[in-house]
Design an enzyme around this catalytic site. Sequence first.
Site, PDB file in Angstrom:
ATOM      1  N   ASP A   1       0.858  -1.178   0.000  1.00  0.00           N
ATOM      2  CA  ASP A   1       0.000   0.000   0.000  1.00  0.00           C
ATOM      3  C   ASP A   1       0.895   1.229   0.000  1.00  0.00           C
ATOM      4  O   ASP A   1       2.029   1.178   0.506  1.00  0.00           O
ATOM      5  CB  ASP A   1      -0.900   0.015   1.239  1.00  0.00           C
ATOM      6  CG  ASP A   1      -2.137   0.888   1.054  1.00  0.00           C
ATOM      7  OD1 ASP A   1      -3.242   0.340   0.991  1.00  0.00           O
ATOM      8  OD2 ASP A   1      -1.991   2.129   0.988  1.00  0.00           O
TER       9      ASP A   1
ATOM     10  N   ASN B   1      -5.632  -4.170  -6.729  1.00  0.00           N
ATOM     11  CA  ASN B   1      -6.754  -3.526  -6.056  1.00  0.00           C
ATOM     12  C   ASN B   1      -6.563  -2.028  -5.846  1.00  0.00           C
ATOM     13  O   ASN B   1      -7.545  -1.302  -5.679  1.00  0.00           O
ATOM     14  CB  ASN B   1      -6.973  -4.206  -4.700  1.00  0.00           C
ATOM     15  CG  ASN B   1      -7.936  -3.445  -3.819  1.00  0.00           C
ATOM     16  OD1 ASN B   1      -9.147  -3.474  -4.020  1.00  0.00           O
ATOM     17  ND2 ASN B   1      -7.396  -2.726  -2.830  1.00  0.00           N
TER      18      ASN B   1
ATOM     19  N   TYR C   1     -12.930   8.104 -13.853  1.00  0.00           N
ATOM     20  CA  TYR C   1     -12.936   6.831 -13.120  1.00  0.00           C
ATOM     21  C   TYR C   1     -13.520   5.721 -13.988  1.00  0.00           C
ATOM     22  O   TYR C   1     -12.940   4.631 -14.088  1.00  0.00           O
ATOM     23  CB  TYR C   1     -13.762   7.000 -11.844  1.00  0.00           C
ATOM     24  CG  TYR C   1     -13.894   5.754 -10.997  1.00  0.00           C
ATOM     25  CD1 TYR C   1     -12.880   5.393 -10.118  1.00  0.00           C
ATOM     26  CD2 TYR C   1     -15.030   4.950 -11.062  1.00  0.00           C
ATOM     27  CE1 TYR C   1     -13.001   4.251  -9.321  1.00  0.00           C
ATOM     28  CE2 TYR C   1     -15.157   3.818 -10.271  1.00  0.00           C
ATOM     29  CZ  TYR C   1     -14.145   3.477  -9.405  1.00  0.00           C
ATOM     30  OH  TYR C   1     -14.263   2.346  -8.627  1.00  0.00           O
TER      31      TYR C   1
ATOM     32  N   LYS D   1     -11.664   2.306 -15.438  1.00  0.00           N
ATOM     33  CA  LYS D   1     -12.146   0.969 -15.101  1.00  0.00           C
ATOM     34  C   LYS D   1     -12.506   0.159 -16.348  1.00  0.00           C
ATOM     35  O   LYS D   1     -12.364  -1.067 -16.363  1.00  0.00           O
ATOM     36  CB  LYS D   1     -13.346   1.073 -14.156  1.00  0.00           C
ATOM     37  CG  LYS D   1     -12.980   1.568 -12.757  1.00  0.00           C
ATOM     38  CD  LYS D   1     -11.935   0.677 -12.086  1.00  0.00           C
ATOM     39  CE  LYS D   1     -11.772   0.987 -10.611  1.00  0.00           C
ATOM     40  NZ  LYS D   1     -10.774   0.115  -9.958  1.00  0.00           N
TER      41      LYS D   1
END
Length: 261
Positions: free
Chosen positions: A37, A90, A156, A160
């Site tokens: 992360d 992710n 966004y 995606k």
Amino acid sequence: MAKLTNQIAFITGGGRGIGRSIAELLGKEGAHVIVTDIDLAGAQSVANEIEQKGGKAASLALDVSQSSQVAAVMNQVVEKFGRIDILVNNAGIAGNPKWVDEISDQEWTRMFDIHVNGSFYCLREAAKVMKKNRYGRIVNLSSCAAVTGLAGLSHYAAAKYAIVGLTETAAMELGVYNITVNAIKPGVIRTALTDGFLELAGSVLTDATPVRRLGDPIDVARLVTALVSPEFGFVTGCSYIVDGGFHLVTEMDKTMLKMLS
């Protein structure tokens, strides 16, 4: 025996939300989880929790938008373990809602740098290792915004959609090496990123969802865990919607359902 015992699983954006739930469930299933992360403290917290429950985990700081950093971190993992069996892309950001003609170059580029470039950099480096070992499981997190778009978040949604294209093409190229590549398109999931939005619209969205509830991170994590299992070797190039049936319901359906109730 847990179905992922001794598997090396590399998770990006694993410090909170959906990524945290994925990391914890993979750890519960026996994988040695590498939690990465941009927020190292968050990643360390998740890794510690996995180990406290008897699992195996490590944490590393990673900004997926930096290709050299991705390569260095991946190499560090491979040097220690000799392989990467599972990659879950992710890491992502939500962005601020704006009209399409008001989104700046910087906002557009940042969205693609993290979601698209980040997923590509990680997939590319993992694929090099997986091809040598002739085995791998890759899951990319897309979104229901890649089903019908999403008003106010064109950057966004576009990012995606791009992840779906990357998923399908990589699946075709890597299948011969026993590497599967799939995508998941979550709908509205309760996380820290969606809390503010759900305070305003949660009840409306719940009523419009056939299963009459919103999603939890574990709903996504359970599907990821299935897709990265060794026995799922014949499932690749697919995009799975996880939204409780929300994408199915149109305004006409809402009217008909009211008439039937």
